[in-house]
Scaffold this motif. Structure first.
Motif, PDB file in Angstrom:
ATOM      1  N   HIS A   1       5.896 -82.654  23.997  1.00  0.00           N
ATOM      2  CA  HIS A   1       5.638 -81.478  24.874  1.00  0.00           C
ATOM      3  C   HIS A   1       4.250 -81.625  25.615  1.00  0.00           C
ATOM      4  O   HIS A   1       3.466 -82.125  25.018  1.00  0.00           O
ATOM      5  CB  HIS A   1       5.638 -80.234  24.210  1.00  0.00           C
ATOM      6  CG  HIS A   1       6.700 -79.833  23.484  1.00  0.00           C
ATOM      7  ND1 HIS A   1       7.848 -79.365  24.161  1.00  0.00           N
ATOM      8  CD2 HIS A   1       7.352 -80.052  22.369  1.00  0.00           C
ATOM      9  CE1 HIS A   1       8.958 -79.206  23.344  1.00  0.00           C
ATOM     10  NE2 HIS A   1       8.544 -79.665  22.072  1.00  0.00           N
ATOM     11  N   ILE A   2       4.369 -81.451  26.915  1.00  0.00           N
ATOM     12  CA  ILE A   2       3.334 -81.564  27.977  1.00  0.00           C
ATOM     13  C   ILE A   2       2.706 -80.358  28.325  1.00  0.00           C
ATOM     14  O   ILE A   2       3.905 -79.329  28.884  1.00  0.00           O
ATOM     15  CB  ILE A   2       3.452 -82.357  29.058  1.00  0.00           C
ATOM     16  CG1 ILE A   2       3.906 -84.081  28.514  1.00  0.00           C
ATOM     17  CG2 ILE A   2       2.439 -82.436  29.791  1.00  0.00           C
ATOM     18  CD1 ILE A   2       4.253 -85.121  29.705  1.00  0.00           C
ATOM     19  N   LEU A   3       1.419 -79.960  28.086  1.00  0.00           N
ATOM     20  CA  LEU A   3       1.055 -78.311  28.412  1.00  0.00           C
ATOM     21  C   LEU A   3       0.014 -78.570  29.109  1.00  0.00           C
ATOM     22  O   LEU A   3      -1.012 -79.369  28.794  1.00  0.00           O
ATOM     23  CB  LEU A   3       1.043 -77.589  27.129  1.00  0.00           C
ATOM     24  CG  LEU A   3       2.215 -77.391  26.162  1.00  0.00           C
ATOM     25  CD1 LEU A   3       1.845 -77.917  24.888  1.00  0.00           C
ATOM     26  CD2 LEU A   3       2.708 -75.976  26.031  1.00  0.00           C
TER      27      LEU A   3
ATOM     28  N   VAL B   1      -0.404 -70.684  29.605  1.00  0.00           N
ATOM     29  CA  VAL B   1       0.306 -71.814  29.922  1.00  0.00           C
ATOM     30  C   VAL B   1       0.471 -71.888  31.506  1.00  0.00           C
ATOM     31  O   VAL B   1       1.364 -71.291  31.988  1.00  0.00           O
ATOM     32  CB  VAL B   1       1.390 -72.164  28.824  1.00  0.00           C
ATOM     33  CG1 VAL B   1       2.221 -73.500  29.262  1.00  0.00           C
ATOM     34  CG2 VAL B   1       1.045 -71.955  27.758  1.00  0.00           C
ATOM     35  N   LEU B   2       0.046 -73.016  32.096  1.00  0.00           N
ATOM     36  CA  LEU B   2       0.331 -73.219  33.634  1.00  0.00           C
ATOM     37  C   LEU B   2       1.484 -74.294  33.699  1.00  0.00           C
ATOM     38  O   LEU B   2       2.281 -74.060  34.742  1.00  0.00           O
ATOM     39  CB  LEU B   2      -0.953 -73.691  34.353  1.00  0.00           C
ATOM     40  CG  LEU B   2      -2.040 -72.664  34.255  1.00  0.00           C
ATOM     41  CD1 LEU B   2      -3.385 -73.446  34.504  1.00  0.00           C
ATOM     42  CD2 LEU B   2      -1.937 -71.484  34.808  1.00  0.00           C
ATOM     43  N   PHE B   3       1.691 -75.044  32.974  1.00  0.00           N
ATOM     44  CA  PHE B   3       2.819 -75.920  32.996  1.00  0.00           C
ATOM     45  C   PHE B   3       3.318 -76.348  31.673  1.00  0.00           C
ATOM     46  O   PHE B   3       2.338 -76.474  30.625  1.00  0.00           O
ATOM     47  CB  PHE B   3       2.180 -77.251  33.898  1.00  0.00           C
ATOM     48  CG  PHE B   3       3.246 -78.487  33.742  1.00  0.00           C
ATOM     49  CD1 PHE B   3       4.090 -78.359  34.931  1.00  0.00           C
ATOM     50  CD2 PHE B   3       3.316 -79.442  32.999  1.00  0.00           C
ATOM     51  CE1 PHE B   3       5.192 -79.407  35.031  1.00  0.00           C
ATOM     52  CE2 PHE B   3       4.167 -80.260  32.971  1.00  0.00           C
ATOM     53  CZ  PHE B   3       5.394 -80.511  33.879  1.00  0.00           C
TER      54      PHE B   3
ATOM     55  N   GLU C   1      -8.982 -68.671  42.624  1.00  0.00           N
ATOM     56  CA  GLU C   1     -10.392 -68.389  42.692  1.00  0.00           C
ATOM     57  C   GLU C   1     -10.953 -67.250  41.680  1.00  0.00           C
ATOM     58  O   GLU C   1     -10.173 -66.266  41.407  1.00  0.00           O
ATOM     59  CB  GLU C   1     -10.494 -67.861  44.265  1.00  0.00           C
ATOM     60  CG  GLU C   1     -10.157 -68.813  45.345  1.00  0.00           C
ATOM     61  CD  GLU C   1     -11.188 -69.839  45.407  1.00  0.00           C
ATOM     62  OE1 GLU C   1     -12.219 -69.703  45.251  1.00  0.00           O
ATOM     63  OE2 GLU C   1     -10.798 -70.915  45.956  1.00  0.00           O
ATOM     64  N   PRO C   2     -12.116 -67.367  41.316  1.00  0.00           N
ATOM     65  CA  PRO C   2     -12.920 -68.493  41.491  1.00  0.00           C
ATOM     66  C   PRO C   2     -12.295 -69.812  40.643  1.00  0.00           C
ATOM     67  O   PRO C   2     -11.529 -69.717  39.581  1.00  0.00           O
ATOM     68  CB  PRO C   2     -14.269 -68.105  41.063  1.00  0.00           C
ATOM     69  CG  PRO C   2     -13.819 -67.265  39.848  1.00  0.00           C
ATOM     70  CD  PRO C   2     -12.357 -66.675  40.464  1.00  0.00           C
ATOM     71  N   VAL C   3     -12.839 -71.134  41.293  1.00  0.00           N
ATOM     72  CA  VAL C   3     -12.310 -72.438  40.468  1.00  0.00           C
ATOM     73  C   VAL C   3     -12.790 -72.252  39.043  1.00  0.00           C
ATOM     74  O   VAL C   3     -13.883 -72.155  38.776  1.00  0.00           O
ATOM     75  CB  VAL C   3     -12.553 -73.729  41.517  1.00  0.00           C
ATOM     76  CG1 VAL C   3     -12.090 -74.634  40.694  1.00  0.00           C
ATOM     77  CG2 VAL C   3     -12.071 -73.365  42.762  1.00  0.00           C
ATOM     78  N   PRO C   4     -11.687 -72.446  38.183  1.00  0.00           N
ATOM     79  CA  PRO C   4     -12.278 -72.663  36.801  1.00  0.00           C
ATOM     80  C   PRO C   4     -13.108 -73.828  36.637  1.00  0.00           C
ATOM     81  O   PRO C   4     -12.763 -74.910  37.128  1.00  0.00           O
ATOM     82  CB  PRO C   4     -11.113 -72.628  35.786  1.00  0.00           C
ATOM     83  CG  PRO C   4     -10.019 -72.877  36.949  1.00  0.00           C
ATOM     84  CD  PRO C   4     -10.410 -72.599  38.118  1.00  0.00           C
ATOM     85  N   PRO C   5     -13.991 -74.002  35.450  1.00  0.00           N
ATOM     86  CA  PRO C   5     -14.497 -75.173  35.347  1.00  0.00           C
ATOM     87  C   PRO C   5     -13.413 -76.375  34.639  1.00  0.00           C
ATOM     88  O   PRO C   5     -13.849 -77.554  34.955  1.00  0.00           O
ATOM     89  CB  PRO C   5     -15.458 -74.859  34.017  1.00  0.00           C
ATOM     90  CG  PRO C   5     -15.059 -73.675  33.617  1.00  0.00           C
ATOM     91  CD  PRO C   5     -14.520 -72.950  34.594  1.00  0.00           C
ATOM     92  N   ASN C   6     -12.634 -76.160  34.057  1.00  0.00           N
ATOM     93  CA  ASN C   6     -11.528 -76.923  33.625  1.00  0.00           C
ATOM     94  C   ASN C   6     -10.237 -76.352  33.279  1.00  0.00           C
ATOM     95  O   ASN C   6      -9.996 -75.246  32.996  1.00  0.00           O
ATOM     96  CB  ASN C   6     -12.341 -77.933  32.580  1.00  0.00           C
ATOM     97  CG  ASN C   6     -12.632 -77.184  31.625  1.00  0.00           C
ATOM     98  OD1 ASN C   6     -12.659 -76.022  31.433  1.00  0.00           O
ATOM     99  ND2 ASN C   6     -13.038 -77.892  30.463  1.00  0.00           N
ATOM    100  N   TYR C   7      -9.048 -77.087  33.188  1.00  0.00           N
ATOM    101  CA  TYR C   7      -8.116 -76.776  32.445  1.00  0.00           C
ATOM    102  C   TYR C   7      -7.634 -77.901  31.217  1.00  0.00           C
ATOM    103  O   TYR C   7      -8.548 -78.752  31.229  1.00  0.00           O
ATOM    104  CB  TYR C   7      -6.705 -77.094  33.454  1.00  0.00           C
ATOM    105  CG  TYR C   7      -6.634 -75.868  34.473  1.00  0.00           C
ATOM    106  CD1 TYR C   7      -7.227 -74.575  34.533  1.00  0.00           C
ATOM    107  CD2 TYR C   7      -5.809 -75.948  35.455  1.00  0.00           C
ATOM    108  CE1 TYR C   7      -7.039 -73.724  35.173  1.00  0.00           C
ATOM    109  CE2 TYR C   7      -5.610 -75.052  36.288  1.00  0.00           C
ATOM    110  CZ  TYR C   7      -6.219 -73.833  36.285  1.00  0.00           C
ATOM    111  OH  TYR C   7      -5.975 -72.911  37.340  1.00  0.00           O
ATOM    112  N   TYR C   8      -6.854 -77.444  30.344  1.00  0.00           N
ATOM    113  CA  TYR C   8      -6.729 -78.213  29.120  1.00  0.00           C
ATOM    114  C   TYR C   8      -5.293 -79.005  29.211  1.00  0.00           C
ATOM    115  O   TYR C   8      -4.349 -78.229  29.439  1.00  0.00           O
ATOM    116  CB  TYR C   8      -6.890 -77.711  28.010  1.00  0.00           C
ATOM    117  CG  TYR C   8      -8.391 -77.329  27.710  1.00  0.00           C
ATOM    118  CD1 TYR C   8      -9.126 -78.287  27.246  1.00  0.00           C
ATOM    119  CD2 TYR C   8      -8.931 -75.980  28.146  1.00  0.00           C
ATOM    120  CE1 TYR C   8     -10.512 -77.761  27.289  1.00  0.00           C
ATOM    121  CE2 TYR C   8     -10.190 -75.696  27.824  1.00  0.00           C
ATOM    122  CZ  TYR C   8     -11.118 -76.844  27.383  1.00  0.00           C
ATOM    123  OH  TYR C   8     -12.447 -76.300  27.422  1.00  0.00           O
TER     124      TYR C   8
END
Length: 77
Positions: free
Chosen positions: A5-7, A16-18, A43-50
């Motif tokens: 599973h790719i999350l 969960v964005l994807f 917006e605002p752009v987050p520092p990161n996604y996981y």
């Protein structure tokens, strides 16, 4: 064949964005695999996604990598 599973989750791991399933065949075990994902940016752009990859079959076979947006350049509107 092994399923994974790719999350992709937001910075707080609340949304969960994807999510998708990737099936890996033993015949291609040594080959490089590329996955292209399109996710929304807010917006605002987050520092990161996981980005997480979790085995569907084996316990504790998973990895989680941050995707940094520190130097992200948006295309012109």
């Amino acid at each position: 064949m092994e399923a994974f599973h790719i999350l992709v989750e937001d910075v707080d791991s609340e949304i969960v964005l994807f999510h998708d399933t990737f099936v890996h065949c033993q015949h291609y075990a040594e080959a490089e695999h590329n996955v292209t994902i399109t996710i929304p940016m807010f917006e605002p752009v987050p520092p990161n996604y996981y980005n997480s990859v979790v085995s569907d079959r084996w316990l504790h076979v998973e990895t989680c990598l941050p995707i940094s947006f520190k130097h992200l350049i948006f295309p012109g509107k």
